[in-house]
Design an enzyme around this catalytic site. Structure first.
Site, PDB file in Angstrom:
ATOM      1  CB  SER A 119      -0.852  -0.001   1.274  1.00 40.33           C
ATOM      2  OG  SER A 119      -1.540   1.224   1.433  1.00 40.33           O
TER       3      SER A 119
ATOM      4  CE1 TYR B 153      -4.648  -1.920   4.891  1.00 43.14           C
ATOM      5  CE2 TYR B 153      -3.426   0.116   4.526  1.00 43.14           C
ATOM      6  CZ  TYR B 153      -4.132  -0.969   4.019  1.00 43.14           C
ATOM      7  OH  TYR B 153      -4.311  -1.111   2.669  1.00 43.14           O
TER       8      TYR B 153
HETATM    9  P1  NAD Z   1     -11.593  -5.898  -0.248  1.00 40.97           P
HETATM   10  O1  NAD Z   1     -12.167  -5.778   1.117  1.00 40.97           O
HETATM   11  O2  NAD Z   1     -12.404  -5.491  -1.417  1.00 40.97           O
HETATM   12  O3  NAD Z   1     -11.084  -7.397  -0.509  1.00 40.97           O
HETATM   13  C1  NAD Z   1     -10.359  -8.089   0.467  1.00 40.97           C
HETATM   14  C2  NAD Z   1     -10.327  -9.561   0.113  1.00 40.97           C
HETATM   15  O4  NAD Z   1      -9.645 -10.248   1.176  1.00 40.97           O
HETATM   16  C3  NAD Z   1     -11.713 -10.184   0.003  1.00 40.97           C
HETATM   17  O5  NAD Z   1     -11.725 -11.158  -1.024  1.00 40.97           O
HETATM   18  C4  NAD Z   1     -11.888 -10.846   1.369  1.00 40.97           C
HETATM   19  O6  NAD Z   1     -12.771 -11.961   1.325  1.00 40.97           O
HETATM   20  C5  NAD Z   1     -10.471 -11.296   1.634  1.00 40.97           C
HETATM   21  N1  NAD Z   1     -10.262 -11.557   3.048  1.00 40.97           N
HETATM   22  C6  NAD Z   1     -10.580 -10.761   4.110  1.00 40.97           C
HETATM   23  N2  NAD Z   1     -10.318 -11.407   5.248  1.00 40.97           N
HETATM   24  C7  NAD Z   1      -9.814 -12.617   4.907  1.00 40.97           C
HETATM   25  C8  NAD Z   1      -9.375 -13.731   5.659  1.00 40.97           C
HETATM   26  N3  NAD Z   1      -9.428 -13.757   6.991  1.00 40.97           N
HETATM   27  N4  NAD Z   1      -8.922 -14.813   4.986  1.00 40.97           N
HETATM   28  C9  NAD Z   1      -8.893 -14.835   3.631  1.00 40.97           C
HETATM   29  N5  NAD Z   1      -9.316 -13.809   2.869  1.00 40.97           N
HETATM   30  C10 NAD Z   1      -9.774 -12.709   3.515  1.00 40.97           C
HETATM   31  O7  NAD Z   1     -10.218  -5.070  -0.166  1.00 40.97           O
HETATM   32  P2  NAD Z   1      -9.308  -4.401  -1.320  1.00 40.97           P
HETATM   33  O8  NAD Z   1      -9.457  -2.934  -1.195  1.00 40.97           O
HETATM   34  O9  NAD Z   1      -9.487  -5.054  -2.617  1.00 40.97           O
HETATM   35  O10 NAD Z   1      -7.863  -4.732  -0.724  1.00 40.97           O
HETATM   36  C11 NAD Z   1      -7.046  -5.762  -1.224  1.00 40.97           C
HETATM   37  C12 NAD Z   1      -5.605  -5.503  -0.801  1.00 40.97           C
HETATM   38  O11 NAD Z   1      -5.173  -4.257  -1.339  1.00 40.97           O
HETATM   39  C13 NAD Z   1      -5.433  -5.402   0.720  1.00 40.97           C
HETATM   40  O12 NAD Z   1      -4.223  -5.997   1.103  1.00 40.97           O
HETATM   41  C14 NAD Z   1      -5.385  -3.905   0.945  1.00 40.97           C
HETATM   42  O13 NAD Z   1      -4.699  -3.574   2.107  1.00 40.97           O
HETATM   43  C15 NAD Z   1      -4.650  -3.473  -0.305  1.00 40.97           C
HETATM   44  N6  NAD Z   1      -4.814  -2.060  -0.623  1.00 40.97           N
HETATM   45  C16 NAD Z   1      -6.068  -1.546  -0.824  1.00 40.97           C
HETATM   46  C17 NAD Z   1      -6.196  -0.200  -1.120  1.00 40.97           C
HETATM   47  C18 NAD Z   1      -7.535   0.436  -1.344  1.00 40.97           C
HETATM   48  O14 NAD Z   1      -7.594   1.670  -1.393  1.00 40.97           O
HETATM   49  N7  NAD Z   1      -8.600  -0.320  -1.530  1.00 40.97           N
HETATM   50  C19 NAD Z   1      -5.059   0.610  -1.210  1.00 40.97           C
HETATM   51  C20 NAD Z   1      -3.811   0.052  -0.992  1.00 40.97           C
HETATM   52  C21 NAD Z   1      -3.701  -1.294  -0.710  1.00 40.97           C
END
Ligand code: NAD
Length: 261
Positions: free
Chosen positions: A143, A156
């Site tokens: 991130s 985080y």
């Molecule tokens: P999201 O909530 O849309 O998806 C998260 C996924 O992780 C889902 O498929 C969920 O089922 C799965 N998950 C959650 N808990 C779990 C568990 N205990 N075991 C297995 N799977 C689990 O989130 P996103 O925004 O797509 O984020 C995905 C990644 O990208 C994360 O690591 C997040 O930190 C990172 N990220 C997101 C952003 C953002 O702005 N959305 C920015 C930077 C980094």
């Protein structure tokens, strides 16, 4: 095609960024293992939608990455499903917004387990086969918060910084083995993870929900636009190609200019 027959595991891939990544690999003919903690019946539609557009095999591997036993077994299950694992995308992550003194201990532990510990477990299982074959890709979705901090996100920010350090260390261990290890550092991407924190952000900052979107989410991003999950997916595809073989130990920002400041 160069990727034909290659196999991929994307953790946390039933939603948001992980789903976009899995969808793109599948459409390009990779064999893809999707994962989340949900029962297969509850994510059947999502998995089926990936399968419909796929040109390779698609499997769903349920594993709760907050549980160390299930976390340790996941990469092995992907190897068992496809016979090998060429590309590992550690994407699963969760968020919790709260002042550090009020941060629930259980949430801290859960964030560490899902974000950091799971990347260790999948990596240590996937790596030996990659090294033996002389080819592999590990992509950690860190991130902008792996490079910069924001208040009220101590768990985080701490774990995303740790994922960046882990990425660099493993990259150095396998640098001569044909395996690259990189971290992608997205800025704000509009996904359920971001939508779910609007209310908490409004509370801790004393802002309206509209102000949260304008000042907390888009404020740090000079483009003033959310990154799309498909942009992150395309970067994974590039890193999975042979022309990316010299990119390793890198943090690659895709953040609308956030960390240029
Ligand atoms: P999201 O909530 O849309 O998806 C998260 C996924 O992780 C889902 O498929 C969920 O089922 C799965 N998950 C959650 N808990 C779990 C568990 N205990 N075991 C297995 N799977 C689990 O989130 P996103 O925004 O797509 O984020 C995905 C990644 O990208 C994360 O690591 C997040 O930190 C990172 N990220 C997101 C952003 C953002 O702005 N959305 C920015 C930077 C980094």
């Amino acid at each position: 095609m160069e990727q034909h027959g290659r196999t991929v595991l994307v953790t946390g891939s039933t939603s948001g960024i992980g789903l976009a990544i899995a969808r793109r690999y599948a459409a390009l003919g990779y064999d893809v293992a999707l994962n989340s903690h949900a029962a297969e019946a509850d994510v059947g539609d999502v998995v089926e939608s990936v399968r419909q557009a796929a040109n390779g095999r698609v499997r769903y591997l349920r594993a709760d990455l907050a549980d160390p036993v299930e976390s340790q077994a996941l990469a092995g299950a992907a190897i068992a499903a496809f016979g090998r694992l060429d590309i590992l995308v550690n994407n699963a992550g969760i968020q919790r917004v709260a002042p550090v003194e009020a941060f629930p201990v259980a949430d801290w532990d859960r964030i560490v387990a899902i974000t950091l510990d799971s990347a260790f477990h999948t990596t240590r299982t996937a790596l030996p086969g990659m090294v033996e074959r002389g080819w592999g890709r590990i992509i950690n979705i860190a991130s902008a918060h792996g490079l910069r901090a924001s208040p009220f996100k101590s768990a985080y920010v701490a774990t995303k910084h740790a994922v960046v350090g882990f990425t660099k260390s493993v990259a150095l261990e396998v640098a001569e083995k044909g395996v690259t290890v990189n971290a992608i550092c997205p800025g704000y991407v509009w996904t359920p993870l971001v939508a779910a924190q609007v209310a908490d952000q409004a509370k801790v900052h004393g802002l309206s929900e509209d102000e949260v979107i304008r000042s907390i989410f888009l404020g740090p991003q000079p483009t003033k636009a959310f990154v799309q999950p498909e942009e992150v997916a395309e970067l994974c595809i590039y890193l999975s190609g042979d022309m990316a073989r010299s990119i390793t130990g890198s943090t690659i920002s895709i953040d609308g200019g956030w960390t240029a400041k």
